[in-house]
Scaffold this active site. Structure first.
Site, mmCIF file in Angstrom:
data_model
loop_
_atom_site.group_PDB
_atom_site.id
_atom_site.type_symbol
_atom_site.label_atom_id
_atom_site.label_comp_id
_atom_site.label_asym_id
_atom_site.label_seq_id
_atom_site.Cartn_x
_atom_site.Cartn_y
_atom_site.Cartn_z
ATOM 1 N N GLU A 1 15.960 89.314 -25.534
ATOM 2 C CA GLU A 1 17.195 89.387 -24.742
ATOM 3 C C GLU A 1 18.136 88.194 -24.940
ATOM 4 O OE1 GLU A 1 16.055 90.216 -20.674
ATOM 5 O OE2 GLU A 1 14.639 91.747 -21.289
ATOM 6 N N GLU B 1 9.516 99.146 -24.329
ATOM 7 C CA GLU B 1 9.310 99.078 -22.870
ATOM 8 C C GLU B 1 9.810 100.357 -22.196
ATOM 9 O OE1 GLU B 1 10.963 95.438 -21.332
ATOM 10 O OE2 GLU B 1 10.439 94.303 -23.111
HETATM 11 O O1 G3I Z 1 2.833 85.951 -10.527
HETATM 12 C C1 G3I Z 1 3.565 85.919 -9.290
HETATM 13 C C2 G3I Z 1 2.584 85.905 -8.116
HETATM 14 O O2 G3I Z 1 1.828 84.689 -8.153
HETATM 15 C C3 G3I Z 1 3.378 85.992 -6.807
HETATM 16 O O3 G3I Z 1 2.473 86.067 -5.719
HETATM 17 C C4 G3I Z 1 4.261 87.237 -6.828
HETATM 18 C C5 G3I Z 1 5.076 87.309 -5.559
HETATM 19 O O4 G3I Z 1 6.386 87.628 -5.848
HETATM 20 O O5 G3I Z 1 5.159 87.172 -7.973
HETATM 21 C C6 G3I Z 1 4.419 87.164 -9.190
HETATM 22 O O6 G3I Z 1 5.346 87.098 -10.260
HETATM 23 C C7 G3I Z 1 5.991 88.355 -10.503
HETATM 24 C C8 G3I Z 1 5.715 88.731 -11.971
HETATM 25 O O7 G3I Z 1 6.431 89.921 -12.330
HETATM 26 C C9 G3I Z 1 4.211 88.968 -12.209
HETATM 27 O O8 G3I Z 1 3.794 90.029 -11.418
HETATM 28 C C10 G3I Z 1 7.497 88.136 -10.337
HETATM 29 O O9 G3I Z 1 7.754 87.933 -8.966
HETATM 30 C C11 G3I Z 1 8.242 89.385 -10.823
HETATM 31 O O10 G3I Z 1 9.644 89.129 -10.817
HETATM 32 C C12 G3I Z 1 7.837 89.700 -12.252
HETATM 33 O O11 G3I Z 1 8.511 90.892 -12.637
HETATM 34 C C13 G3I Z 1 8.401 91.175 -14.036
HETATM 35 C C14 G3I Z 1 9.801 91.079 -14.655
HETATM 36 O O12 G3I Z 1 9.712 91.394 -16.059
HETATM 37 C C15 G3I Z 1 10.370 89.704 -14.493
HETATM 38 O O13 G3I Z 1 11.657 89.702 -15.113
HETATM 39 C C16 G3I Z 1 7.905 92.596 -14.196
HETATM 40 O O14 G3I Z 1 6.560 92.696 -13.725
HETATM 41 C C17 G3I Z 1 7.949 93.007 -15.669
HETATM 42 O O15 G3I Z 1 7.673 94.400 -15.815
HETATM 43 C C18 G3I Z 1 9.344 92.763 -16.239
HETATM 44 O O16 G3I Z 1 9.311 93.055 -17.612
HETATM 45 C C19 G3I Z 1 10.523 92.730 -18.332
HETATM 46 C C20 G3I Z 1 10.114 92.439 -19.762
HETATM 47 O O17 G3I Z 1 9.186 91.387 -19.769
HETATM 48 C C21 G3I Z 1 11.344 92.128 -20.596
HETATM 49 N N1 G3I Z 1 12.299 93.242 -20.540
HETATM 50 C C22 G3I Z 1 12.715 93.576 -19.183
HETATM 51 C C23 G3I Z 1 11.500 93.927 -18.330
HETATM 52 C C24 G3I Z 1 11.939 94.308 -16.938
HETATM 53 O O18 G3I Z 1 12.520 93.208 -16.284
#
Ligand code: G3I
Length: 367
Positions: free
Chosen positions: A153, A259
């Site tokens: 990105e 994805e």
């Molecule tokens: O790991 C922490 C955890 O310790 C905490 O308790 C919890 C509470 O909020 O958050 C956890 O982190 C989360 C992380 O996923 C792991 O689960 C983040 O809040 C959350 O924002 C994060 O979301 C991920 C997102 O990327 C972040 O931008 C999604 O799961 C994931 O599917 C998404 O994937 C991205 C690709 O990597 C790149 N392309 C876009 C796609 C969608 O955003």
């Protein structure tokens, strides 16, 4: 004893699922079929999800565990636990294991690009840190990761470079540098540039120029990643198909759909009339299927996802891999994005781990 129960339960589920033909074999010779896995699946705690994954998919991507903030919470300090478990999980189950992602402005180690005073570091320091991080991670899994999303990105929808800290310090040079470092760390590994909304012409133009620049400089790039986060009303599939063809025709590179998910919910565009809605009306508008999806809406979703997959199959010469961004609907990041509390149905298996109807024609050999 508990540890023995999980594999046993998985075997029971696998034997039940064994009657259903496997998706991955339906697409043999067309493209690799993979799915993103989360920590619950990696650790074997999602028995049903793992049985679907191992039955139907031949490849995996790490949804979060290899991103810099997850694997290196502070620059130079690694927590390998979940990433090691992910690679072991994939290897142990005979899956193709992919890496996601080495350089990304999001979920980025907070001090990656900054000095102790919080100022951006110098170009020389950033190149050294990028080399250190990429070399450390890629060489740890050398020979076990089939391909890496090297840079994720970096391009905005208008085709300009995203003003990430990497770009602010090194300009677009951070991208060739990242690819060079990854290639030196594992010369046999496939390397990809990955982005969303690649149906947008301006964005695609810049991605194609980037690919050509790398090729002209003799830097390895194997494919462009089209993330494939799509909706019921975007992208136009003819345009998406034309873009896949353009990558193949103009660069010789394949496309990986990295994805894939398709939201069944209304695309969120904040407009005046929404502002006029009451809380209840807004909840109903943004989260209409909290208690299930009407039959006609489900049918429309399945019809469109079938059209999407048929398009990919028509272009199997240019589509190297399809990776869905999660195993079943409950796994999806789209539950709660961009508005917390939404219930979405974007993946290929439902919350009861049933394969969605659009897939039946492929596994029954009628497609
Ligand atoms: O790991 C922490 C955890 O310790 C905490 O308790 C919890 C509470 O909020 O958050 C956890 O982190 C989360 C992380 O996923 C792991 O689960 C983040 O809040 C959350 O924002 C994060 O979301 C991920 C997102 O990327 C972040 O931008 C999604 O799961 C994931 O599917 C998404 O994937 C991205 C690709 O990597 C790149 N392309 C876009 C796609 C969608 O955003």
């Amino acid at each position: 004893m508990k540890n023995l129960l999980i594999p046993l339960a998985a075997c029971i589920l696998l034997s039940c699922a064994a009657k259903e033909p496997a998706l991955k074999t339906a697409f043999d010779g067309k493209f690799i079929l993979g799915a993103a896995v989360n920590t619950v699946q990696i650790t074997g705690a999602d028995v049903k999800g793992d049985s679907v994954l191992l039955r139907h998919f031949g490849a995996v991507e790490p949804e979060n565990c290899m991103k810099s903030a997850e694997i290196m919470p502070v620059f130079g300090q690694y927590n390998w636990d979940m990433a090691d478990k992910y690679v072991d999980f994939g290897t142990r189950n005979g899956l193709l294991v992919y890496g996601h992602c080495l350089i990304w402005h999001s979920q980025l180690t907070p001090d990656f690009c900054y000095d102790k005073e919080g100022n951006l570091i110098s170009p020389e320091e950033l190149k050294a840190r990028m080399k250190q991080h990429i070399t450390t991670v890629v060489s740890r899994y050398k020979g076990r990761i089939k391909g890496w999303d090297v840079v994720n990105e970096a391009i905005l929808d208008n085709g300009e470079w995203r003003p990430s800290p990497f770009y602010q310090i090194l300009g677009e040079e951070f991208i060739p540098w990242a690819f060079q470092c990854a290639h030196e760390a594992d010369p046999d590994c496939e390397l990809y540039y990955n982005d969303y909304s690649m149906h947008i012409p301006a964005k695609l133009e810049t991605a194609i120029k980037l690919a050509k620049t790398l090729q002209e400089r003799g830097i390895r790039i194997d494919a462009l990643g089209f993330q494939g986060h799509i909706g019921m009303d975007y992208p136009n599939l003819d345009l998406y198909e034309r873009h896949i063809r353009r990558v193949k025709d103009e660069t010789g590179l394949d496309v990986c759909i990295t994805e894939l998910d398709m939201s069944i919910l209304p695309t969120v565009t904040m407009s005046a009339d929404i502002a006029e809605m009451s809380r209840v009306e807004r909840q109903a508008f943004f989260n209409p299927y909290e208690n299930g999806v009407p039959e006609d809406v489900n049918a429309a979703w399945n019809a469109r996802m079938g059209d999407v997959l048929d398009m990919f199959l028509r272009n199997a010469d240019a589509v190297r891999r399809i990776n869905v961004w999660g195993v079943s609907d409950d796994d999806s990041w789209k539950n709660g994005w961009p508005i917390p509390g939404r219930k979405d149905y974007p993946l290929w298996f439902d919350r009861s781990f049933n394969m969605k109807p659009f897939l039946s024609k492929y596994i029954n050999g009628t497609k």
